[in-house]
Design an enzyme around this catalytic site. Structure first.
Site, PDB file in Angstrom:
ATOM      1  N   ASP A 413     -16.476 -25.479 -32.776  1.00 14.59           N
ATOM      2  CA  ASP A 413     -16.579 -26.281 -33.989  1.00 14.59           C
ATOM      3  C   ASP A 413     -15.218 -26.842 -34.400  1.00 14.59           C
ATOM      4  O   ASP A 413     -14.189 -26.188 -34.253  1.00 14.59           O
ATOM      5  CB  ASP A 413     -17.134 -25.400 -35.115  1.00 14.59           C
ATOM      6  CG  ASP A 413     -17.331 -26.158 -36.406  1.00 14.59           C
ATOM      7  OD1 ASP A 413     -18.133 -27.108 -36.421  1.00 14.59           O
ATOM      8  OD2 ASP A 413     -16.672 -25.806 -37.415  1.00 14.59           O
ATOM      9  N   GLU A 466     -16.788 -29.983 -30.243  1.00 13.90           N
ATOM     10  CA  GLU A 466     -17.161 -30.912 -31.313  1.00 13.90           C
ATOM     11  C   GLU A 466     -15.873 -31.606 -31.731  1.00 13.90           C
ATOM     12  O   GLU A 466     -15.118 -31.114 -32.563  1.00 13.90           O
ATOM     13  CB  GLU A 466     -17.789 -30.175 -32.500  1.00 13.90           C
ATOM     14  CG  GLU A 466     -18.389 -31.137 -33.504  1.00 13.90           C
ATOM     15  CD  GLU A 466     -18.103 -30.771 -34.949  1.00 13.90           C
ATOM     16  OE1 GLU A 466     -18.550 -31.516 -35.838  1.00 13.90           O
ATOM     17  OE2 GLU A 466     -17.428 -29.768 -35.205  1.00 13.90           O
TER      18      GLU A 466
END
EC number: 2.4.1.18
Length: 744
Positions: A413, A466
């Site tokens: 993330d 990401e």
């Protein structure tokens, strides 16, 4: 421990022990002693052996050795001592501790040698312990023939550390830990403590104040809102050997990957890991997804963070069960032929005063400079990637999930926030790197080390970034230096955020206006081979006022569903793997909410519009089925030879057509008509090697809720040059639909 009645001292009368050094006494009682084993326990002195114990609230303490029972003198403040004469060396002994008439037989924690080995300490000191969780944290074990639990924690700035828990009635005075050299590691073996014990660390800060903290390496936690750590070990027997053996048989970028993203607590609210194992694998397998991506997994205090503000990096969230329960879920998914990805959050952590923030009284896991540590967007703290022990904590954590829980991949993330020192910061709010640049060189080195280590230790896994910027080489090998001077970050794949933003921007326009935004659907092919991409329609796109996928579409309900179906058909055919968030597979109209999850009632046959939603879900199933059986849709995702435009400039028609090829050159033709009109006799240039083309999927089919403008017969190739090719076909394009065709 067993209760025994008090007895009388046997044998010769012991002497009073020499008084404890006042400084040692003060440090012990204040929780500031680096070497409690040096003063507590048994030690040879002139004339015998001194035995000292620290037992707050005890009415009395005796020692049992060689059949003799010897009472210790009460020295006050919970300290007890005795000098046993005529002993040349320390004997084996047990303590008898009395509390209000009951007597407990216990082993003395301070008679044991360190339970951590020199190799562990060396690797920790070097920041290279790739199985850090086996050394730090709490571990039930048998040490020197006695069952108990080893506690070990890294707290280099602490003046002292003590273990406290339900086994001490949350008074840590009796269990000070010892400092093991210059590593900053504190250790204590506590006899009689086993699985299920609840604990924390009482840390004396550099200023002498105390803070009580959960274990950063805890592998099990209490269920929030409780915050303590739990002693645990796994007893799970895996049954996924076949899956683990074959999962890396094909490189991920050359394999079919279709991901169903799931927020576990709300997919079916109230289900445990084991109950989810009964339902989730069957559902995902029925829909044909190859993988699930799970959020959240790591423990987090606030459910509304969806698992992205982590306090327990080594513990599956206790909301749905134990770590072995989570293993059971992963195993069930593997046995169903489904890979398991998990969201992993090494970018930041919350400021909760019982967790990592200023863990030992000073910045430890976070950078000491606020310009490097405080994240302006999320009110969290960023890790200090330049500190070797912090890097080790995170690298080992990535290995831990893949190795201990058989996770097949990590979706990392917020990579962009890690890579740039000026991320969401204004001028003057960030600190340049040593070369005056904005790149976080420490974070780059960490990501490279993490990827290299995980791929080396866990064959068959894949990591996903990401990452929303144009950073060069996200999925390039770490030893290959790019034009920017950096080696690749080493990820297996990167989320294509640009494609997601551009394509959704196009789809939200009324069809009459789409011709002015045609490039937003084609621009992705300009950079499609710069990285290995996955196309994400994730949870972030269906919350916070962004609306669900079907609700982003313009027009009436029929048009919205048609656009939704056509878009999914375009997405599944576009180069790159694909990811779809739960609820979007059946065109849920409402935004997702973690409080109640997907609107499953839309699929209830008693609901009047159930067929509309079931039709979309049936389309997703068929998309996945055809996709998995068609190598041209995935085998050459990352090379230009796998894609050719047929027509990419038909802006006035809102039409896109392209060819996909597998390794042997077998084609699939994908045609999308994003206008609400039927286009008859629409001519498209095609290879002259195929005599005819047959529909294998049409998102306008009646069974999906469309108008059923479908081609039941193959369309024949004509020797009419078109779109720069020697041959072409004429076909009818259904409204707001995507059609896939293969050679007949």
């Amino acid at each position: 421990m067993t209760a025994r009645p008090a007895g009388k001292t046997a044998g010769k009368t012991p002497r009073k022990a020499p008084p404890l050094d006042p400084g040692d006494r003060a440090r012990l009682l204040a929780g500031e002693h680096h070497d409690p084993h040096g003063v507590l326990g048994a030690h040879p002195v002139r004339g015998g052996v001194v035995i000292r114990a620290l037992r707050p609230w005890a009415k009395g303490v005796a020692v049992l050795t060689k059949g003799r029972r010897i009472e210790l003198d009460d020295d006050g403040d919970g300290l007890f001592s005795v000098l046993v004469p005529l002993l040349r060396k320390v004997p084996a002994y047990e303590l008898r501790v009395r509390y209000d008439g009951d007597e407990l037989a216990v082993h003395d924690p301070y008679r044991f040698l360190p339970s951590l080995g020199e190799l562990d300490l060396h690797l920790i000191g070097e920041g290279r312990h790739e199985e850090l969780w086996t050394a730090l944290g709490s571990h039930p074990m048998t040490h020197e023939g006695v069952a108990g639990t080893r506690f070990a924690v890294w707290a280099p700035n602490a003046r002292g550390v003590r273990v406290t828990g339900d086994f001490t009635h949350w008074d840590g005075t009796a269990l000070p830990m010892r400092s093991l050299g210059s590593t900053g590691v504190w250790e204590l073996f506590v006899p009689g403590v086993g699985e299920g014990a609840v604990y924390k660390y009482d840390i004396t800060r550099p200023d002498g104040s105390h803070t009580v903290r959960a274990d950063p390496m805890a592998r099990r936690t209490e269920c929030p809102p409780n915050t303590a750590s739990i002693v645990t070990e796994s007893h799970y027997t895996w049954d996924d050997a076949e899956w683990m053996e074959r999962r890396g048989s094909r490189p991920p970028h050359e394999a079919p990957i279709s991901v169903y993203e799931v927020h576990l607590p709300s997919w079916r609210p109230g289900l445990t890991y084991r109950q989810l194992a009964e339902q989730l694998p069957a559902y995902v397998r029925e829909l044909g997804f190859t993988h699930v991506e799970l959020m959240p997994v790591t423990e987090h205090p606030f459910g509304g963070s969806w698992g992205y503000q982590v306090t327990g990096f080594y513990a599956p969230t206790a909301r749905m069960g134990t770590p072995d329960d989570f293993r059971f879920l992963v195993d069930a998914l593997h046995r169903a032929g489904i890979g398991v990805l998990m969201d992993w959050v090494p970018a930041h952590f919350p400021k909760d005063d019982w967790a990592l923030a200023e863990f030992d009284g000073r910045p430890l896991y976070e950078h000491e400079d606020p310009r490097r540590s405080h994240h302006p967007d999320w009110g969290t703290l960023e890790f200090d990637y330049g500190r070797k022990e912090v890097r080790n904590f995170l690298v080992a954590n990535a290995v831990y999930w893949c190795q201990e829980f058989h996770v097949d991949g990590l979706r990392v993330d917020a990579v962009a926030s890690m890579l740039y020192l000026d991320y969401s910061r204004e001028h003057g709010e960030w600190l340049p790197n040593e070369f005056g640049g904005r790149e976080n060189l420490d974070a780059v080195a960490f990501l490279q080390e993490m990827n290299a280590t995980v791929y080396r230790r866990c064959p068959g896994i894949v990591t996903f970034a990401e990452e929303s910027t144009a950073w060069d080489g996200v999925t390039r090998a770490t030893d290959q230096v790019g034009p920017g001077g950096f080696g690749g970050l080493g990820f297996g794949m990167k989320w294509n955020m640009g494609w997601m933003h551009d394509s959704l921007e196009y789809m939200q326009k009324e069809p009459v206006h789409r011709k002015y935004h045609h490039h937003e659907m084609t621009f992705s092919m300009v950079y499609a081979y710069s990285e290995n991409y996955i196309l994400p329609i994730s949870h972030d796109e269906v919350v916070h006022g962004k609306r669900s996928l079907v609700s982003k579409m313009p027009g009436d309900w029929w048009q919205q569903r048609a656009d939704h179906r056509a878009y999914l058909g375009f997405m599944w055919a576009h180069p790159g793997k694909q990811l779809l968030y739960m609820g979007q597979e059946f065109a849920q109209g409402a935004e997702w909410s973690a409080d109640h999850g997907p609107d499953w009632w839309l699929l209830d046959p008693a609901y009047g519009a159930e067929a509309d939603h079931r039709g979309v879900r049936d389309l997703v199933r068929d998309l996945n089925t055809v996709y998995a059986a068609t190598p041209s849709l995935w085998e050459r995702d990352t090379v230009p030879e796998g894609f050719q435009w047929v027509v990419g400039d038909a802006a006035d028609d809102n039409v896109f057509a392209f060819l996909r090829f597998d390794a042997f050159g077998s084609p699939l033709l994908a045609v999308s008509n994003f206008s609400p009109v039927v286009r008859h006799d629409y001519r498209l240039g095609v290879p002259d090697t195929c005599a005819a083309w047959a529909e294998v999927l049409n998102t306008d089919a009646a069974r999906y809720g469309g108008s059923d403008v479908v081609g039941t017969d193959p369309v024949k190739t004509e020797s009419v040059p078109w779109h720069g090719r020697d041959a072409s076909v004429r076909m009818t394009l259904p409204p707001l639909a995507t059609v896939w065709l293969r050679p007949a």
